[in-house]
Scaffold this motif. Sequence first.
Motif, PDB file in Angstrom:
ATOM      1  N   LYS A  44       2.323-135.287  26.298  1.00 56.91           N
ATOM      2  CA  LYS A  44       1.647-136.557  26.618  1.00 56.91           C
ATOM      3  C   LYS A  44       0.189-136.353  27.007  1.00 56.91           C
ATOM      4  CE  LYS A  44       4.994-139.526  26.088  1.00 56.91           C
ATOM      5  NZ  LYS A  44       4.968-140.459  25.004  1.00 56.91           N
ATOM      6  N   ASP A  45      -0.103-135.332  27.809  1.00 55.53           N
ATOM      7  CA  ASP A  45      -1.488-135.141  28.246  1.00 55.53           C
ATOM      8  C   ASP A  45      -2.405-134.824  27.068  1.00 55.53           C
ATOM      9  OD1 ASP A  45      -0.281-132.677  27.894  1.00 55.53           O
ATOM     10  OD2 ASP A  45      -1.323-131.719  29.565  1.00 55.53           O
ATOM     11  N   ILE A  46      -1.907-134.080  26.098  1.00 51.28           N
ATOM     12  CA  ILE A  46      -2.714-133.771  24.915  1.00 51.28           C
ATOM     13  C   ILE A  46      -2.892-135.026  24.056  1.00 51.28           C
ATOM     14  CG2 ILE A  46      -2.882-132.313  22.858  1.00 51.28           C
ATOM     15  CD1 ILE A  46      -3.130-130.794  25.521  1.00 51.28           C
ATOM     16  N   GLN A  47      -1.840-135.831  23.952  1.00 54.25           N
ATOM     17  CA  GLN A  47      -1.948-137.085  23.198  1.00 54.25           C
ATOM     18  C   GLN A  47      -2.992-137.997  23.832  1.00 54.25           C
ATOM     19  OE1 GLN A  47       2.017-138.728  23.171  1.00 54.25           O
ATOM     20  NE2 GLN A  47       2.531-137.776  21.203  1.00 54.25           N
ATOM     21  N   LEU A  48      -2.957-138.116  25.163  1.00 56.43           N
ATOM     22  CA  LEU A  48      -3.934-138.970  25.847  1.00 56.43           C
ATOM     23  C   LEU A  48      -5.356-138.468  25.626  1.00 56.43           C
ATOM     24  CD1 LEU A  48      -2.044-139.627  29.200  1.00 56.43           C
ATOM     25  CD2 LEU A  48      -2.474-141.264  27.368  1.00 56.43           C
ATOM     26  N   LEU A  49      -5.549-137.156  25.734  1.00 55.94           N
ATOM     27  CA  LEU A  49      -6.884-136.613  25.497  1.00 55.94           C
ATOM     28  C   LEU A  49      -7.331-136.835  24.058  1.00 55.94           C
ATOM     29  CD1 LEU A  49      -6.651-133.265  27.499  1.00 55.94           C
ATOM     30  CD2 LEU A  49      -8.051-135.251  28.045  1.00 55.94           C
ATOM     31  N   SER A  50      -6.412-136.712  23.128  1.00 56.41           N
ATOM     32  CA  SER A  50      -6.733-136.952  21.725  1.00 56.41           C
ATOM     33  C   SER A  50      -7.129-138.412  21.507  1.00 56.41           C
ATOM     34  CB  SER A  50      -5.542-136.590  20.848  1.00 56.41           C
ATOM     35  OG  SER A  50      -5.811-136.877  19.509  1.00 56.41           O
ATOM     36  N   ASN A  51      -6.380-139.330  22.130  1.00 54.54           N
ATOM     37  CA  ASN A  51      -6.710-140.756  22.018  1.00 54.54           C
ATOM     38  C   ASN A  51      -8.070-141.049  22.643  1.00 54.54           C
ATOM     39  OD1 ASN A  51      -4.276-141.195  20.756  1.00 54.54           O
ATOM     40  ND2 ASN A  51      -3.242-141.932  22.589  1.00 54.54           N
ATOM     41  N   MET A  52      -8.352-140.420  23.784  1.00 49.14           N
ATOM     42  CA  MET A  52      -9.657-140.625  24.427  1.00 49.14           C
ATOM     43  C   MET A  52     -10.777-140.102  23.529  1.00 49.14           C
ATOM     44  SD  MET A  52      -8.797-139.718  28.414  1.00 49.14           S
ATOM     45  CE  MET A  52     -10.500-139.631  28.871  1.00 49.14           C
ATOM     46  N   GLU A  53     -10.541-138.981  22.883  1.00 46.87           N
ATOM     47  CA  GLU A  53     -11.543-138.411  21.987  1.00 46.87           C
ATOM     48  C   GLU A  53     -11.826-139.359  20.825  1.00 46.87           C
ATOM     49  OE1 GLU A  53     -12.317-134.187  19.716  1.00 46.87           O
ATOM     50  OE2 GLU A  53     -10.258-134.948  19.824  1.00 46.87           O
ATOM     51  N   LYS A  54     -10.766-139.939  20.249  1.00 46.67           N
ATOM     52  CA  LYS A  54     -10.940-140.892  19.150  1.00 46.67           C
ATOM     53  C   LYS A  54     -11.726-142.112  19.610  1.00 46.67           C
ATOM     54  CE  LYS A  54      -6.687-139.602  16.761  1.00 46.67           C
ATOM     55  NZ  LYS A  54      -5.316-140.007  16.460  1.00 46.67           N
ATOM     56  N   LEU A 102     -13.866-142.317  22.097  1.00 47.89           N
ATOM     57  CA  LEU A 102     -15.257-141.944  22.335  1.00 47.89           C
ATOM     58  C   LEU A 102     -16.018-141.800  21.015  1.00 47.89           C
ATOM     59  CD1 LEU A 102     -14.874-139.370  25.244  1.00 47.89           C
ATOM     60  CD2 LEU A 102     -15.996-141.601  25.338  1.00 47.89           C
ATOM     61  N   GLU A 103     -15.365-141.254  20.000  1.00 45.62           N
ATOM     62  CA  GLU A 103     -16.006-141.143  18.688  1.00 45.62           C
ATOM     63  C   GLU A 103     -16.312-142.521  18.116  1.00 45.62           C
ATOM     64  OE1 GLU A 103     -13.408-138.778  16.278  1.00 45.62           O
ATOM     65  OE2 GLU A 103     -13.925-136.918  17.320  1.00 45.62           O
ATOM     66  N   GLU A 104     -15.361-143.448  18.249  1.00 47.42           N
ATOM     67  CA  GLU A 104     -15.584-144.816  17.769  1.00 47.42           C
ATOM     68  C   GLU A 104     -16.711-145.487  18.550  1.00 47.42           C
ATOM     69  OE1 GLU A 104     -11.951-147.077  17.848  1.00 47.42           O
ATOM     70  OE2 GLU A 104     -10.886-145.598  16.616  1.00 47.42           O
ATOM     71  N   GLN A 105     -16.717-145.282  19.875  1.00 44.23           N
ATOM     72  CA  GLN A 105     -17.758-145.879  20.710  1.00 44.23           C
ATOM     73  C   GLN A 105     -19.132-145.328  20.317  1.00 44.23           C
ATOM     74  OE1 GLN A 105     -17.460-144.906  24.848  1.00 44.23           O
ATOM     75  NE2 GLN A 105     -18.792-146.569  25.480  1.00 44.23           N
ATOM     76  N   LYS A 153     -20.014-144.124  17.454  1.00 46.79           N
ATOM     77  CA  LYS A 153     -20.338-144.646  16.128  1.00 46.79           C
ATOM     78  C   LYS A 153     -20.895-146.060  16.237  1.00 46.79           C
ATOM     79  CE  LYS A 153     -18.211-145.539  11.648  1.00 46.79           C
ATOM     80  NZ  LYS A 153     -16.962-145.565  10.890  1.00 46.79           N
ATOM     81  N   LEU A 154     -20.260-146.902  17.076  1.00 45.39           N
ATOM     82  CA  LEU A 154     -20.734-148.272  17.277  1.00 45.39           C
ATOM     83  C   LEU A 154     -22.118-148.284  17.923  1.00 45.39           C
ATOM     84  CD1 LEU A 154     -17.480-150.064  18.475  1.00 45.39           C
ATOM     85  CD2 LEU A 154     -18.684-150.408  16.309  1.00 45.39           C
ATOM     86  N   LEU A 155     -22.340-147.412  18.892  1.00 46.88           N
ATOM     87  CA  LEU A 155     -23.646-147.346  19.550  1.00 46.88           C
ATOM     88  C   LEU A 155     -24.734-146.916  18.583  1.00 46.88           C
ATOM     89  CD1 LEU A 155     -22.720-145.771  23.007  1.00 46.88           C
ATOM     90  CD2 LEU A 155     -23.549-148.087  22.582  1.00 46.88           C
ATOM     91  N   ARG A 156     -24.445-145.992  17.697  1.00 50.35           N
ATOM     92  CA  ARG A 156     -25.407-145.556  16.704  1.00 50.35           C
ATOM     93  C   ARG A 156     -25.740-146.677  15.741  1.00 50.35           C
ATOM     94  NH1 ARG A 156     -22.158-141.163  14.910  1.00 50.35           N
ATOM     95  NH2 ARG A 156     -21.728-140.123  16.843  1.00 50.35           N
ATOM     96  N   GLU A 157     -24.715-147.453  15.350  1.00 44.64           N
ATOM     97  CA  GLU A 157     -24.939-148.568  14.429  1.00 44.64           C
ATOM     98  C   GLU A 157     -25.782-149.669  15.058  1.00 44.64           C
ATOM     99  OE1 GLU A 157     -21.097-149.859  13.104  1.00 44.64           O
ATOM    100  OE2 GLU A 157     -20.763-148.056  11.897  1.00 44.64           O
ATOM    101  N   THR A 158     -25.599-149.933  16.345  1.00 42.55           N
ATOM    102  CA  THR A 158     -26.372-150.976  17.010  1.00 42.55           C
ATOM    103  C   THR A 158     -27.810-150.557  17.238  1.00 42.55           C
ATOM    104  OG1 THR A 158     -25.633-150.227  19.179  1.00 42.55           O
ATOM    105  CG2 THR A 158     -24.393-152.011  18.155  1.00 42.55           C
ATOM    106  N   ARG A 159     -28.097-149.279  17.297  1.00 40.28           N
ATOM    107  CA  ARG A 159     -29.462-148.797  17.505  1.00 40.28           C
ATOM    108  C   ARG A 159     -30.280-148.885  16.229  1.00 40.28           C
ATOM    109  NH1 ARG A 159     -28.227-143.412  21.026  1.00 40.28           N
ATOM    110  NH2 ARG A 159     -27.474-144.482  22.861  1.00 40.28           N
TER     111      ARG A 159
END
Length: 143
Positions: free
Chosen positions: A119-129, A131-134, A136-142
Amino acid sequence: MKSFFREFKSFAIKGNLMDMAIGIIIGTAFNSVVNVLVKKIIMPPLSLFTDDVNLQAKKYVLRAATEASEEVAIGYGEMIEVVIDFFIVALTIFVVVKFFNRFKSKSEDPKNTTVETPKDIQLLSNMEKLLEEQNKLLRETRK
């Protein structure tokens, strides 16, 4: 003195004491297995290569036994056997740890579907995904 007992209680309750006890018990049992492996499986074929030379009997006599005194000797053969034991134990532990590390790395890989990811690895993996999406969105808005 109370802080010492409080600290020991915390240490024992957290499982460290139990983990150490289990490790010591398994290590002792493992030592018996390795001793039999060395004495009954590995040393007999080695003795064939050395014309049935008993390593434990090998010694360098400094003073021969007389009626008045005992023999004084350096038992180098037993040392050789203990060194062989040590290398066999080290090799065996290396192989076991390598096997567990391989299994552990497979279980920690979130993309590996053959082994259930903790579970802890799954949660970290989800957090990583996320953050990557966030990012990507920040780069697009800039732009």
